[in-house]
Design a protein around this motif. Sequence first.
Motif, PDB file in Angstrom:
ATOM      1  N   ARG A 261     -26.003  23.976  31.964  1.00  0.00           N
ATOM      2  CA  ARG A 261     -26.585  23.012  31.116  1.00  0.00           C
ATOM      3  C   ARG A 261     -27.588  22.349  32.206  1.00  0.00           C
ATOM      4  N   PRO A 262     -28.229  21.559  31.530  1.00  0.00           N
ATOM      5  CA  PRO A 262     -29.139  20.789  32.360  1.00  0.00           C
ATOM      6  C   PRO A 262     -28.700  19.749  33.175  1.00  0.00           C
ATOM      7  N   HIS A 263     -29.082  19.494  34.496  1.00  0.00           N
ATOM      8  CA  HIS A 263     -28.505  18.524  35.129  1.00  0.00           C
ATOM      9  C   HIS A 263     -28.542  16.998  34.528  1.00  0.00           C
ATOM     10  N   ARG A 264     -27.661  16.318  34.640  1.00  0.00           N
ATOM     11  CA  ARG A 264     -27.754  15.026  33.847  1.00  0.00           C
ATOM     12  C   ARG A 264     -27.601  13.859  34.874  1.00  0.00           C
ATOM     13  N   VAL A 265     -28.656  12.748  34.724  1.00  0.00           N
ATOM     14  CA  VAL A 265     -28.588  11.428  35.392  1.00  0.00           C
ATOM     15  C   VAL A 265     -28.243  10.542  34.268  1.00  0.00           C
ATOM     16  N   GLU A 266     -27.149   9.686  34.594  1.00  0.00           N
ATOM     17  CA  GLU A 266     -26.933   8.726  33.570  1.00  0.00           C
ATOM     18  C   GLU A 266     -26.662   7.280  34.210  1.00  0.00           C
ATOM     19  N   GLY A 267     -26.846   6.420  33.449  1.00  0.00           N
ATOM     20  CA  GLY A 267     -26.604   4.910  33.991  1.00  0.00           C
ATOM     21  C   GLY A 267     -27.165   3.972  32.979  1.00  0.00           C
ATOM     22  N   VAL A 268     -27.404   2.668  33.200  1.00  0.00           N
ATOM     23  CA  VAL A 268     -27.614   1.663  32.215  1.00  0.00           C
ATOM     24  C   VAL A 268     -29.005   1.389  32.473  1.00  0.00           C
ATOM     25  N   VAL A 269     -29.620   0.750  31.332  1.00  0.00           N
ATOM     26  CA  VAL A 269     -30.991   0.706  31.271  1.00  0.00           C
ATOM     27  C   VAL A 269     -31.169  -0.921  31.510  1.00  0.00           C
ATOM     28  N   VAL A 270     -31.943  -1.104  32.516  1.00  0.00           N
ATOM     29  CA  VAL A 270     -32.188  -2.258  33.206  1.00  0.00           C
ATOM     30  C   VAL A 270     -33.649  -2.847  32.990  1.00  0.00           C
ATOM     31  N   HIS A 271     -34.206  -4.159  33.380  1.00  0.00           N
ATOM     32  CA  HIS A 271     -35.404  -4.658  33.252  1.00  0.00           C
ATOM     33  C   HIS A 271     -36.112  -3.880  34.520  1.00  0.00           C
ATOM     34  N   GLY A 272     -37.502  -3.570  34.112  1.00  0.00           N
ATOM     35  CA  GLY A 272     -38.182  -3.220  35.400  1.00  0.00           C
ATOM     36  C   GLY A 272     -39.489  -4.029  35.271  1.00  0.00           C
ATOM     37  N   ASP A 273     -40.521  -3.306  35.896  1.00  0.00           N
ATOM     38  CA  ASP A 273     -41.865  -4.447  35.812  1.00  0.00           C
ATOM     39  C   ASP A 273     -42.587  -4.371  34.759  1.00  0.00           C
ATOM     40  N   LYS A 274     -42.105  -3.500  33.576  1.00  0.00           N
ATOM     41  CA  LYS A 274     -42.750  -3.390  32.564  1.00  0.00           C
ATOM     42  C   LYS A 274     -44.298  -3.148  32.430  1.00  0.00           C
ATOM     43  N   ARG A 275     -44.626  -2.451  33.322  1.00  0.00           N
ATOM     44  CA  ARG A 275     -46.030  -1.840  33.721  1.00  0.00           C
ATOM     45  C   ARG A 275     -46.138  -0.726  32.806  1.00  0.00           C
ATOM     46  N   GLY A 276     -45.238   0.111  32.375  1.00  0.00           N
ATOM     47  CA  GLY A 276     -45.340   1.238  31.471  1.00  0.00           C
ATOM     48  C   GLY A 276     -45.858   0.737  30.197  1.00  0.00           C
ATOM     49  N   ARG A 277     -45.156  -0.343  29.713  1.00  0.00           N
ATOM     50  CA  ARG A 277     -45.248  -1.105  28.425  1.00  0.00           C
ATOM     51  C   ARG A 277     -46.767  -1.273  28.300  1.00  0.00           C
ATOM     52  N   GLU A 278     -47.383  -2.006  29.652  1.00  0.00           N
ATOM     53  CA  GLU A 278     -48.767  -2.374  29.793  1.00  0.00           C
ATOM     54  C   GLU A 278     -49.801  -1.273  29.527  1.00  0.00           C
ATOM     55  N   LEU A 279     -49.194  -0.150  29.983  1.00  0.00           N
ATOM     56  CA  LEU A 279     -50.200   0.956  29.948  1.00  0.00           C
ATOM     57  C   LEU A 279     -50.169   1.881  28.515  1.00  0.00           C
ATOM     58  N   GLY A 280     -49.178   1.558  27.666  1.00  0.00           N
ATOM     59  CA  GLY A 280     -48.968   2.097  26.422  1.00  0.00           C
ATOM     60  C   GLY A 280     -47.784   3.192  26.396  1.00  0.00           C
ATOM     61  N   PHE A 281     -46.881   3.149  27.588  1.00  0.00           N
ATOM     62  CA  PHE A 281     -45.904   4.099  27.715  1.00  0.00           C
ATOM     63  C   PHE A 281     -44.547   3.172  28.050  1.00  0.00           C
ATOM     64  N   PRO A 282     -44.089   2.569  27.247  1.00  0.00           N
ATOM     65  CA  PRO A 282     -42.741   1.654  27.427  1.00  0.00           C
ATOM     66  C   PRO A 282     -41.758   2.772  28.209  1.00  0.00           C
ATOM     67  N   THR A 283     -41.114   2.338  29.037  1.00  0.00           N
ATOM     68  CA  THR A 283     -40.086   3.300  29.489  1.00  0.00           C
ATOM     69  C   THR A 283     -38.820   2.622  29.782  1.00  0.00           C
ATOM     70  N   ALA A 284     -37.752   3.302  29.447  1.00  0.00           N
ATOM     71  CA  ALA A 284     -36.394   2.738  29.779  1.00  0.00           C
ATOM     72  C   ALA A 284     -36.089   3.045  31.344  1.00  0.00           C
ATOM     73  N   ASN A 285     -35.787   2.175  31.920  1.00  0.00           N
ATOM     74  CA  ASN A 285     -35.465   1.982  33.399  1.00  0.00           C
ATOM     75  C   ASN A 285     -33.922   2.290  33.652  1.00  0.00           C
ATOM     76  N   VAL A 286     -33.754   3.410  34.228  1.00  0.00           N
ATOM     77  CA  VAL A 286     -32.374   4.010  33.968  1.00  0.00           C
ATOM     78  C   VAL A 286     -31.728   3.495  35.479  1.00  0.00           C
TER      79      VAL A 286
END
Length: 326
Positions: free
Chosen positions: A186-211
Amino acid sequence: MLRWRGLDEVPADWGRCVLTIGVFDGVHRGHAQLIARAVTAARKRGVPSVLMTFDPHPMEVVRPGSHPAQLTTLQRRAELAQDLGIDVFCVMPFTADFMKLTPERYVHEILVERLHVAEVVVGDNFTFGKKALGNVDLLREMGARFGFAVDGVQLLAEHAVTFSSTYIRSCVDAGDMEAATEALGRPHRVEGVVVHGDKRGRELGFPTANVAPPMFSAIPADGVYAAWFTVLGAGEELGTVVPGRRYQAAVSVGTNPTFSGRTRTVEAYVLDTEADLYGQHVAVDLVSRIRGMEKFDSIESLVAAMNRDVDRAREILSEDAERSVG
């Protein structure tokens, strides 16, 4: 499936069982073969199957600071063991005292007196006890003395590659997710909690979940990946995201060199969704590396590359979904 931590949780009226022992990090295809042997043997004997693993990783106690990258969390290992039919998931705290048990005491005190093993199923390279002096041959000798069988299983290999956690870590470290998937099953899994990042992806039109993954997690080489994204557990819908359902994602692993970043992050842009995911425990199942991490001369060239990454992620994941159905 029952879950025990330490031998104090073994019931007073515990009978015989079939036991398999190991770290089982990754619960890869070789582990799955071993576990299947134990489950089958237990069913034939009409007794429970027990998987015994360790926490923390033995290497961290034997040589502090040498903890290998972790392919699976303890919780994930338990879930995978349950899927494979194990009846009891037993976590042994790996302490300095435990490490000093001689092979003879290890067998007599743990396997015989506490777990009442009828059979032990291990890999043929299995070692145990103080300074790893115990091996399968010694286990067989002690089994003859104490009345339990021993099944030493040859390690699973394909194309001259032996499937092992060490091999899979090297695949992940190199960003070769296809090879990791083949060995894991199966694919390798990285798991974790979504935390606040620098929100730069949102500014670029690609909001990301920072894991934010747990300590020691096996994180792949820097780059952009096609992955499946899942909010773990059950619960109410989060915007357009349903917990337990997987979604296509383009995932960036690295330091954001275009913005002179220094902290390594795992950021998932979940396609075709809108949701506030902060604080959610999530899983990122990495399917394929799209490209390495690059430093772009302008924001425009970065955004153009991100759009290409998203298109490529869609292609890869659509093909992966078709293979899964087929």
